[in-house]
Design an enzyme around this catalytic site. Structure first.
Site, PDB file in Angstrom:
ATOM      1  CD  GLU A 130      37.133 -19.411  -1.909  1.00 53.67           C
ATOM      2  OE1 GLU A 130      36.858 -18.979  -3.038  1.00 53.67           O
ATOM      3  OE2 GLU A 130      38.288 -19.692  -1.546  1.00 53.67           O
ATOM      4  CD  GLU A 148      37.670 -26.100 -10.915  1.00 53.10           C
ATOM      5  OE1 GLU A 148      36.802 -26.677 -10.245  1.00 53.10           O
ATOM      6  OE2 GLU A 148      37.859 -24.871 -10.866  1.00 53.10           O
ATOM      7  CE  LYS A 196      39.381 -24.809  -7.004  1.00 52.60           C
ATOM      8  NZ  LYS A 196      39.839 -23.631  -6.263  1.00 52.60           N
ATOM      9  NE  ARG A 245      34.606 -24.470  -9.315  1.00 48.10           N
ATOM     10  CZ  ARG A 245      35.323 -23.672  -8.554  1.00 48.10           C
ATOM     11  NH1 ARG A 245      34.739 -22.863  -7.676  1.00 48.10           N
ATOM     12  NH2 ARG A 245      36.631 -23.661  -8.627  1.00 48.10           N
ATOM     13  NE  ARG A 273      40.997 -24.597   1.626  1.00 48.49           N
ATOM     14  CZ  ARG A 273      41.459 -23.496   1.065  1.00 48.49           C
ATOM     15  NH1 ARG A 273      41.898 -22.500   1.820  1.00 48.49           N
ATOM     16  NH2 ARG A 273      41.509 -23.372  -0.241  1.00 48.49           N
ATOM     17  CD  GLU A 299      37.741 -14.587  -8.033  1.00 45.34           C
ATOM     18  OE1 GLU A 299      36.680 -13.990  -8.287  1.00 45.34           O
ATOM     19  OE2 GLU A 299      37.964 -15.156  -6.950  1.00 45.34           O
ATOM     20  CD  GLU A 342      44.436 -18.548  -7.200  1.00 46.70           C
ATOM     21  OE1 GLU A 342      43.700 -19.265  -7.912  1.00 46.70           O
ATOM     22  OE2 GLU A 342      44.107 -18.166  -6.064  1.00 46.70           O
ATOM     23  CG  ASP A 375      42.797 -22.869  -4.204  1.00 42.27           C
ATOM     24  OD1 ASP A 375      42.438 -23.210  -5.330  1.00 42.27           O
ATOM     25  OD2 ASP A 375      42.676 -21.708  -3.765  1.00 42.27           O
TER      26      ASP A 375
HETATM   27  C1  BDP Z   1      40.793 -19.993  -5.399  1.00 39.59           C
HETATM   28  C2  BDP Z   1      40.886 -18.564  -5.825  1.00 39.59           C
HETATM   29  C3  BDP Z   1      39.577 -17.843  -5.796  1.00 39.59           C
HETATM   30  C4  BDP Z   1      38.522 -18.665  -6.507  1.00 39.59           C
HETATM   31  C5  BDP Z   1      38.423 -20.010  -5.847  1.00 39.59           C
HETATM   32  C6  BDP Z   1      37.489 -20.988  -6.547  1.00 39.59           C
HETATM   33  O1  BDP Z   1      41.827 -17.919  -5.007  1.00 39.59           O
HETATM   34  O2  BDP Z   1      39.769 -16.587  -6.395  1.00 39.59           O
HETATM   35  O3  BDP Z   1      37.279 -18.039  -6.501  1.00 39.59           O
HETATM   36  O4  BDP Z   1      39.663 -20.643  -5.851  1.00 39.59           O
HETATM   37  O5  BDP Z   1      37.988 -21.903  -7.179  1.00 39.59           O
HETATM   38  O6  BDP Z   1      41.847 -20.635  -6.024  1.00 39.59           O
HETATM   39  O7  BDP Z   1      36.283 -20.863  -6.448  1.00 39.59           O
END
Ligand code: BDP
Length: 726
Positions: free
Chosen positions: A309, A405, A378, A342, A354, A185, A411, A383
């Site tokens: 997610e 993190e 994070k 997390r 968000r 991923e 990405e 993100d």
């Molecule tokens: C996002 C990504 C996704 C990850 C998610 C995560 O697009 O693919 O699963 O974060 O950190 O940046 O869980």
């Protein structure tokens, strides 16, 4: 098997081999552990003279590995094999060990070095000048050896040494987002290096080299599977495979961790529920932990993505993050394992910005987690964007361990075709002042536990590693792996120093190379911000794939996956108002931070559109209108790639031809993509501003519709067979 001797070879064959050698001079596989021959002969002679004898008793696997590394390094750089000796008899000797392996060391090693620190110093022993590498533990010795080799790799003098160092962070972990089918991923460097099918029988040399590379920069943990976890990883057949990896990692001081799926008791255990308060569920996890530790006695623990997610979690059963994390923590505690839980959560049902959701969900649980739980946050609230403000949780949970993190895999930074050195991004976040305990409360201090010594500490980096020959896809992406390790060891280290070390160890000590290349590395992240998301824009890339520009995206599965949700461009202006008149996300920060970013007089241009919605004619510090400033940044960003590539062109001949050519080609791709970003974004935003692009700038190559209709098939990093289109 027939052996080929050069003597018997005809001329064409010799030329053929010479050509191969020349073309494939270096494929980057050796990372920063090249150990290239030192060509400066007086320097090499001086090194050799000081390393004639060696006292390095090595019984344990880790010490054996450290010794082997030292010998490999000295052989490669100096064609030297120090004579193994038991006594200091003559010449100059390097003495390496712990109080356990060398009696004499009991008085040399201070407790302050802790369990992973080391010292390297010049000492007079039996009237003889010696170099001493000493530590309390085998792990410390290994770090000492790698750092000693670094001195030689970077051509430092070793005749008067007095160094001591120890890590400031306990858990320094790479997170692999690798699936069991070997897709990754958000991975852009090939397939997963873990060959699950062939494990445990086949232990690839790559696993060893991976562990060596990590140990050389102080990384001591590896989560080998994706946070979007497959319950199968906890099945006995996979645990055997995990065990084989752990056996390799152990001798390099690396513990293995697993991402676990919260619903594993149902999917794997056949239970009816995964409710964390259910006694059968608790027992299932406790038994599973016992089982794992039977396979892997030094197993590190679990990483969990829960209720995010689409992943299951405690909230699926009406429980809280604390209920879920603490239940797993109880299962691991008897074995000294930890839970990395997390904070990357955002809820569909909450129609709130968000930006605010992780704080809203976690802040109420400050101090409510067990001692062996660390909350993995994070660096920013959305993100891993090219630039984010620091995550408000870093200033909001004084009684909870918080693990940084970072994302090494690019990405949102151009995948593995863009040269982006991320250390300045890491440093920017780490040195941001949270004001949590008044002025001087940098994020780095929070995560080091400076304000609460009882807390465990950690830093995670989402790995950028795959099966590509050079591991990371782009030769310069290796620098992000390297820098992460160095900054997890000591978050206050300077990106410039790290870049210089990396360049010397990876390419050459030639100042004519190191100095200009370091300069553009340090600038590279800002350049990418400029051609992708200047002035505080964020999340405007292609939907799902996150490839290329997609500021027009307005029909994704949920509102906060749309670019329009974030940039809010309209005829009146652009930007997300997060002040009191808008979402008020700024209120999640300390008053000083809120005032700084909330006030247009003090908010730096870099963060402007993160927090303010401003008119297109808003006058910027430069005197330009906001529109002109935006255009200026987009053009400056794309132009900087051209400059970088011109500088690179001058490096020809200073390094091997193979990596020179590869980087040259990558820079051309980067330039094309940066230009696409620039043209697509200025044309799109112009539909709102209705203002001209200055005559001094070259016109965008194509009309907006061209960019909107660009399709990209099989974009890497999204796994499976599905190809997504923009
Ligand atoms: C996002 C990504 C996704 C990850 C998610 C995560 O697009 O693919 O699963 O974060 O950190 O940046 O869980």
């Amino acid at each position: 098997m027939a052996k080929y001797s050069i003597k018997n070879m005809c001329l064409p064959a010799l030329l053929f081999f010479a050509a191969i050698n020349n073309v494939y001079a270096d494929n980057g596989y050796k990372l920063w552990l090249e150990y290239n021959k030192i060509t400066n002969s007086p320097l090499a002679a001086a090194y050799r003279q000081q390393l004639q004898y060696m006292i390095f008793p090595a019984q344990s696997d880790q010490l054996k590995a450290a010794k082997a590394e030292l010998l490999t390094g000295l052989d490669g750089m100096l064609a030297l094999k120090p004579t193994d000796t038991k006594n200091i008899t003559g010449g100059q000797t390097i003495i390496i060990g712990t109080p356990r392996t060398l009696n004499a060391f009991s008085t040399i090693v201070p407790d302050s070095l802790g369990s992973e620190g080391y010292l390297i110093k010049t000492a007079l022993i039996n009237q003889k000048k010696c170099i001493v590498i000493a530590a309390n533990t085998d792990a410390g010795v290994m770090y000492g050896v790698f750092n000693f080799l670094k001195l030689i790799q970077t051509n430092q003098p070793i005749n008067k040494l007095d160094l001591a160092d120890h890590p400031r962070i306990m858990y320094r972990v790479l997170d692999h987002w690798d699936n069991l089918n070997r897709t990754i991923e958000r991975g852009y460097a090939g397939s997963s290096i873990w060959n699950w099918h062939k494990l445990p029988g086949i232990v690839d040399q790559r696993y060893i080299d991976y562990a060596r590379a990590n140990a050389s920069i102080g990384i001591n943990g590896s989560v080998v599977n994706n946070v979007n976890a497959d319950a199968l990883i906890l099945s006995p057949s996979y645990l055997l495979k995990v065990q084989a990896l752990a056996n390799v990692f152990r001798r390099y001081g690396i513990r293995i961790y697993l991402s676990v799926k919260f619903s594993s008791p149902v999917e794997l255990g056949g239970l009816k529920t995964a409710d964390p308060l259910d006694p059968a569920v608790k027992k299932w996890w406790a038994d599973k932990a016992d089982e794992i530790y039977r396979y892997i006695p030094d197993f590190g623990g679990f990483l969990v993505k829960a209720n995010s997610e689409g992943q299951p979690g405690p909230q699926s059963y009406g429980r809280t993050h604390a209920d879920g994390a603490n239940m797993l923590a109880d299962a691991l505690a008897p074995h000294h394992g930890i839970v990395m839980w997390r904070a990357f959560v955002y809820d569909n049902k909450v129609p709130d910005d968000r930006f605010k959701q992780a704080y809203n969900e976690f802040k109420p649980f400050d101090g409510k987690f067990k001692d062996n739980v660390i909350i993995q946050v994070k660096n920013g609230p959305i993100d891993f964007q090219p630039r984010e403000p620091f995550h408000p949780l870093f200033g909001a949970m004084p009684n909870t361990p918080l693990m940084m993190e970072f994302q090494l895999t690019q990405e949102y930074l151009g995948f593995s075709t863009h040269l982006v050195y991320e250390a300045p991004l890491f440093a920017e976040c780490l040195q941001s002042d949270t004001y949590t305990q008044g002025k001087g409360s940098a994020v780095a201090r929070v995560i080091k536990g400076d304000f609460n010594k009882k807390l465990i500490t950690g830093m995670a980096g989402v790995a950028n590693i795959g099966t590509d020959l050079n591991w990371c896809g782009h030769p310069f992406a290796q620098a992000n792996w390297y820098a992460f390790g160095r900054m997890a060891w000591n978050p206050d280290q300077s990106p410039a120093v790290i870049a210089a070390d990396w360049l010397k160890m990876t390419f050459t000590n030639d100042a004519g190379f190191v100095s200009p290349v370091k300069k553009f590395m340090l600038q590279s992240r800002e350049n990418t911000v400029d051609y992708m998301t200047p002035l505080g824009l964020h999340h405007i890339m292609g939907v799902s794939t996150h490839y290329g520009p997609g500021p027009w995206t307005d029909n994704a599965g949920r509102p906060d996956w749309n670019a329009t949700y974030y940039h809010r461009a309209d005829s009146a202006g652009i930007g997300f108002d997060r002040t009191g008149t808008g979402s008020n996300a700024l209120s999640q920060y300390a008053p000083e931070v809120k005032a700084y970013w909330g006030n247009l007089q003090t908010c730096p241009d870099e963060y402007l559109l993160w927090f303010h919605h401003l008119s297109w004619t808003y006058k910027m510090r430069s005197g330009r209108s906001l529109w002109d400033e935006l255009v200026h940044h987009y053009y400056m960003g794309a132009d900087s790639v051209k400059q970088m590539s011109l500088t690179w062109g001058k490096m020809q001949g200073k390094i091997d031809a193979e990596r020179f050519t590869e980087v040259k080609q990558l820079m051309q791709v980067q330039l094309n993509e940066a230009t696409t970003w620039r043209d697509a974004c200025v044309l799109y935003f112009q539909t709102f501003s209705k203002m001209p692009i200055g005559a001094a700038y070259p016109k965008p190559q194509y009309p907006l519709n061209y960019y909107k209709s660009m399709k990209f098939y099989y974009v890497p990093g999204i796994g499976g067979n599905n190809y997504m289109t923009n």
